[in-house]
Design a protein around this motif. Structure first.
Motif, mmCIF file in Angstrom:
data_model
loop_
_atom_site.group_PDB
_atom_site.id
_atom_site.type_symbol
_atom_site.label_atom_id
_atom_site.label_comp_id
_atom_site.label_asym_id
_atom_site.label_seq_id
_atom_site.Cartn_x
_atom_site.Cartn_y
_atom_site.Cartn_z
ATOM 1 N N CYS A 76 1.046 -1.195 0.134
ATOM 2 C CA CYS A 76 -0.252 0.102 -0.039
ATOM 3 C C CYS A 76 0.829 1.149 -0.357
ATOM 4 N N VAL A 77 2.301 1.283 -0.418
ATOM 5 C CA VAL A 77 2.986 1.998 -0.611
ATOM 6 C C VAL A 77 2.782 3.185 -1.427
ATOM 7 N N ARG A 78 1.933 3.172 -2.460
ATOM 8 C CA ARG A 78 1.951 4.206 -3.613
ATOM 9 C C ARG A 78 0.182 3.387 -4.107
ATOM 10 N N GLU A 79 -0.759 4.154 -4.332
ATOM 11 C CA GLU A 79 -1.325 4.045 -5.149
ATOM 12 C C GLU A 79 -1.952 3.068 -5.895
ATOM 13 N N SER A 190 7.067 11.526 6.578
ATOM 14 C CA SER A 190 5.723 11.993 6.700
ATOM 15 C C SER A 190 4.892 11.445 6.111
ATOM 16 N N TYR A 191 5.235 10.625 4.223
ATOM 17 C CA TYR A 191 4.818 10.461 3.418
ATOM 18 C C TYR A 191 3.983 9.208 3.235
ATOM 19 N N CYS A 192 4.791 8.508 4.070
ATOM 20 C CA CYS A 192 5.027 6.932 4.048
ATOM 21 C C CYS A 192 4.336 6.769 5.301
ATOM 22 N N ILE A 193 3.219 4.702 4.788
ATOM 23 C CA ILE A 193 2.747 4.612 5.075
ATOM 24 C C ILE A 193 3.264 2.889 6.237
ATOM 25 N N LEU A 289 21.211 4.669 -1.151
ATOM 26 C CA LEU A 289 20.558 5.611 -0.544
ATOM 27 C C LEU A 289 19.507 6.722 -0.688
ATOM 28 N N PRO A 290 18.565 6.480 -0.562
ATOM 29 C CA PRO A 290 16.984 7.498 -1.027
ATOM 30 C C PRO A 290 17.589 8.517 -0.391
ATOM 31 N N VAL A 291 17.926 9.200 -1.828
ATOM 32 C CA VAL A 291 17.314 10.883 -0.318
ATOM 33 C C VAL A 291 16.288 11.684 -1.470
ATOM 34 N N GLN A 292 15.640 10.944 -1.364
ATOM 35 C CA GLN A 292 13.679 11.342 -1.780
ATOM 36 C C GLN A 292 13.516 13.293 -1.984
ATOM 37 N N SER A 293 14.562 13.882 -1.753
ATOM 38 C CA SER A 293 14.347 15.399 -2.227
ATOM 39 C C SER A 293 15.960 16.012 -2.276
ATOM 40 N N THR A 329 19.457 6.170 -6.053
ATOM 41 C CA THR A 329 18.567 6.652 -4.897
ATOM 42 C C THR A 329 17.173 6.227 -5.098
ATOM 43 N N ASP A 330 16.299 6.851 -4.009
ATOM 44 C CA ASP A 330 14.789 7.197 -4.445
ATOM 45 C C ASP A 330 14.473 8.733 -4.757
ATOM 46 N N ILE A 331 13.544 8.909 -5.358
ATOM 47 C CA ILE A 331 13.360 9.891 -4.721
ATOM 48 C C ILE A 331 11.695 10.514 -5.659
ATOM 49 N N ILE A 332 11.139 11.433 -5.161
ATOM 50 C CA ILE A 332 9.748 11.407 -4.376
ATOM 51 C C ILE A 332 9.599 12.851 -5.411
ATOM 52 N N VAL A 333 8.641 13.449 -6.115
ATOM 53 C CA VAL A 333 8.384 14.683 -7.227
ATOM 54 C C VAL A 333 6.965 14.729 -7.003
ATOM 55 N N THR A 360 12.238 6.319 -9.453
ATOM 56 C CA THR A 360 11.366 8.116 -8.784
ATOM 57 C C THR A 360 9.967 7.482 -8.984
ATOM 58 N N PHE A 361 8.983 8.450 -7.781
ATOM 59 C CA PHE A 361 8.017 8.102 -7.332
ATOM 60 C C PHE A 361 7.078 10.159 -7.772
ATOM 61 N N VAL A 362 5.741 9.710 -7.833
ATOM 62 C CA VAL A 362 5.608 10.809 -8.253
ATOM 63 C C VAL A 362 4.937 10.907 -6.672
ATOM 64 N N TYR A 363 4.358 11.516 -5.818
ATOM 65 C CA TYR A 363 4.410 11.405 -4.677
ATOM 66 C C TYR A 363 2.885 10.806 -4.670
ATOM 67 N N SER A 364 2.380 9.802 -3.339
ATOM 68 C CA SER A 364 1.071 9.052 -3.948
ATOM 69 C C SER A 364 0.533 9.613 -2.040
ATOM 70 N N LYS A 365 -0.423 10.323 -1.729
ATOM 71 C CA LYS A 365 -1.389 11.059 -0.710
ATOM 72 C C LYS A 365 -1.307 9.078 0.398
ATOM 73 N N ARG A 366 -1.447 9.133 1.309
ATOM 74 C CA ARG A 366 -1.639 8.098 1.822
ATOM 75 C C ARG A 366 -2.188 8.642 3.354
ATOM 76 N N ILE A 367 -3.232 7.319 2.705
ATOM 77 C CA ILE A 367 -4.135 8.123 4.362
ATOM 78 C C ILE A 367 -3.672 7.467 6.050
HETATM 79 N N1 5AD Z 1 4.604 8.170 -2.413
HETATM 80 C C1 5AD Z 1 5.107 8.136 -3.558
HETATM 81 N N2 5AD Z 1 6.819 7.971 -3.103
HETATM 82 C C2 5AD Z 1 6.125 7.252 -2.076
HETATM 83 N N3 5AD Z 1 7.403 6.050 -0.792
HETATM 84 C C3 5AD Z 1 7.819 5.724 -0.270
HETATM 85 N N4 5AD Z 1 6.071 6.505 0.615
HETATM 86 C C4 5AD Z 1 5.454 7.178 -1.083
HETATM 87 C C5 5AD Z 1 4.292 8.308 -1.058
HETATM 88 N N5 5AD Z 1 3.104 7.873 -0.068
HETATM 89 C C6 5AD Z 1 8.703 5.934 -2.178
HETATM 90 C C7 5AD Z 1 9.921 6.298 -1.269
HETATM 91 C C8 5AD Z 1 10.766 4.790 -0.710
HETATM 92 C C9 5AD Z 1 10.299 4.172 -1.255
HETATM 93 C C10 5AD Z 1 10.067 2.760 -1.209
HETATM 94 O O1 5AD Z 1 9.010 4.276 -2.224
HETATM 95 O O2 5AD Z 1 10.782 7.001 -2.018
HETATM 96 O O3 5AD Z 1 12.140 5.095 -0.520
#
Ligand code: 5AD
Ligand code: SF4
Length: 465
Positions: A76-79, A190-193, A289-293, A329-333, A360-367
């Motif tokens: 359930c980490v992203r939609e 803060s974004y992570c479930i 080494l996830p930087v995220q931003s 790395t992992d990056i959230i956009v 690379t991931f688009v930010y996904s809103k997690r309840i």
């Molecule tokens: N939206 C987008 N990406 C996310 N990740 C974790 N939660 C979210 C979210 N809500 C990504 C992060 C993490 C990877 C496993 O998934 O980048 O490092």
């Protein structure tokens, strides 16, 4: 934090249900199918599910449509992962109508989410068994009840229990294996479930990890990948050894050739880890080494506990000790409030590090996460544009990083024959790159020396020496 409690699967009542289910079917052939969504952690859990199925006398089915029992191990980490599951469950409904005895089960992160089990139960009345992340060992018991009583079984533990050791597992055939070293996460980005569905950090005992790796080596494995949400906090606040010490212990195991690990949180990456990586010859010179931003403002809002300067310093130290280290790395956009300037900071950091690769991931809103409540969610057309720019940059850096391998000889652990061309084999280099070259299937599972002659975005191409 105290040392996690450990239970042995062999000593649990749940184990008895393996034989009870087997007895239920007697000599009738029954087949299973495990479908996995999400991360390597889930891949590893699915091996345990498959191991339990086999001990219950099930044999693998060719497809989920043909199986007598299907389990969806969810994420359930992203939609996106959730949507795929819902689509696939919907399709099975039609099949179950024709095959009412089919057992459809759902487990893992999506079931563990607060209130989700009840919703899934209502929405998918044809699912017979639902369980969460903390009670995987209960699967045989739940199946037995569903099969014998014909009643639906839903069991979600609110909190994590003991670490259960010695569960059955059907491992990958390859020379490489996943080994969990810890479970859960305490970081609450803060974004992570994940911390809500996987519970608090618990480390396995180092002696159990070492014994498992020794056993895997006996079975012919050459490479292990140590898994944890944040391996750098392995053993913290308990009387266990630290992660760098664990690497040094594993490095001593005869017959083991490669040690990989993931994932590393930058805030916990110590100088001791860098030294252990550099000094242990079996530890691959590769780090995820996830930087995220790359924006300090966003990193703060993400609750990551490091700045871009801290991160760049770690990269500098890694490269000082290991000039050839590969970094991904992992990056959230599109994190809430991300401005054009924040995004450009990310591009700038990316250029400075020039990563070998990135997810690379688009930010996904997690309840239920703090970021859900943040005002100013970024519109889709902006995130789409930013994502395209980030991918273009990541491809440029990836090619540049790949070109550095031209003319060099890499050690490749061969995984198998290419599906597209039978005269080619493929495998991974010590630095984690995919390499293809002319060779036969007999090389599978062997480590060979390959000279790199040309490069593409996703592969290095070479000749065996
Ligand atoms: N939206 C987008 N990406 C996310 N990740 C974790 N939660 C979210 C979210 N809500 C990504 C992060 C993490 C990877 C496993 O998934 O980048 O490092
Ligand atoms: Fe999620 Fe952060 Fe934990 Fe990784 S470290 S699992 S991103 S909360």
């Amino acid at each position: 934090m105290k040392q996690a409690n450990i239970s042995d699967f062999c000593a649990l009542e749940d184990k008895e249900y393996l034989s009870k289910v087997k007895e239920f079917f007697k000599d009738k052939k029954h087949t299973y199918f495990v479908e996995t969504y999400g991360c390597q952690m889930n891949v590893r859990i699915s091996q345990t599910l498959a191991g339990m199925f086999q001990e219950m006398g099930y044999v693998p089915a060719e497809s989920k449509e043909e199986a007598d029992a299907v389990i969806f191990n969810t994420c359930c980490v992203r939609e996106g992962a959730e949507d795929r599951l819902l689509g696939n469950l919907g399709k099975l409904k039609q099949i179950k109508k024709k095959k009412p005895e089919m057992l459809i089960m759902v487990c893992g992160c999506m079931v563990q989410e607060q209130g989700s089990a009840e919703k899934l139960k209502k929405r998918f009345p044809f699912c017979s068994v639902l369980f969460g992340t903390h009670n995987v060992h209960e699967m045989p018991k739940l199946m037995f009840s569903a099969l014998t009583k014909g009643e639906r079984q839903v069991s979600v533990w609110e909190k994590e229990g003991d670490i259960v050791e010695n569960m059955p597992a059907l491992r990958e055939k390859e020379a490489s294996a996943f080994v969990n070293i810890m479970y859960g996460c305490n970081n609450f980005c803060s974004y992570c479930i994940v911390p809500y569905v996987r519970g608090r950090e618990r480390s396995r005992r180092s002696e159990d990890i070492i014994a498992e790796v020794r056993q895997l080596v006996k079975e012919g494995k050459k490479e292990i990948t140590l898994l944890g949400q944040n391996v750098n906090s392995y053993g913290k606040n308990s009387d266990e050894i630290s992660f760098p010490e664990l690497l040094r212990e594993l490095n001593k195991i005869d017959g083991l050739e490669r040690i990989r690990f993931m994932t590393s949180h930058p805030k916990d990456l110590s100088d001791q880890l860098i030294s252990a990586m550099a000094e242990c010859e079996k530890v691959c010179k590769y780090i995820h080494l996830p930087v995220q931003s790359g924006s300090n403002r966003i990193l703060k809002l993400m609750n990551r506990h490091y700045t871009r300067e801290d991160y760049l310093l770690i990269v500098k130290k890694l490269r000082e000790k290991m000039p050839d280290v590969a970094i991904s790395t992992d990056i959230i956009v599109g994190f809430p409030t991300e401005s054009e300037q924040d995004f450009e900071d990310t591009l700038d950091l990316y250029k400075q590090v020039c990563y070998n690769s990135a997810f690379t991931f688009v930010y996904s809103k997690r309840i239920g996460t703090p970021a859900e409540k943040m005002e100013e969610q970024i519109p889709a057309e902006i995130t789409k544009d930013r994502m395209a720019r980030l991918i273009a940059l990541s491809e440029e850096c990836c090619l540049r990083a790949n070109e550095k391998y031209l003319g060099r000889t890499l050690e490749v652990l061969v995984e198998g024959v290419s599906k597209k061309d039978e005269s080619l084999v493929f495998g991974r280099s010590d630095c984690g790159r995919m390499v293809t070259f002319s060779g036969c299937a007999c090389l599978t599972g062997k480590i060979v020396k390959v000279k790199i002659t040309s490069v593409k975005l996703n592969t290095l191409i070479g000749e065996m020496e």
